[in-house]
Motif scaffolding. Sequence first.
Motif: not given
Length: 129
Positions: A52-69, A74-85
Amino acid sequence: QVQLVESGGGLVQAGGSLRLSCAASGRTVSNYAMGWFRQAPGKEREFVAAISWSGGKIFYVDSVKGRFTISRDNARKMVYLQMNSLKPEDTAVYYCAAADLPYYSGRYWYTNSTKYDYWGQGTQVTVSS
């Protein structure tokens, strides 16, 4: 108008990590929900993660839970997806998307690609076995 540009894709061995970035432009982009979707060859586009815009709501597909973040700056107008394992089945083109969702929106809205208004051009992620 919102423009989105993804970066950070590449080739990685199974078990490795990648960090995808999405640079957003537009005056009100910080008010938008942001999501990551992916599309593998011969398959439909699939929801991966959303925030969500505030970061207060986050959702994942089950297949990436625990691996992706998913995260956003918002200050830099950036969104990230950290993908591990990473696994070979994570191989796909990854897209960043922005949605102007009502504040009361739940999982259905965040995970539904038709609710997103703006899309990036995609970045290729290939995981070798």
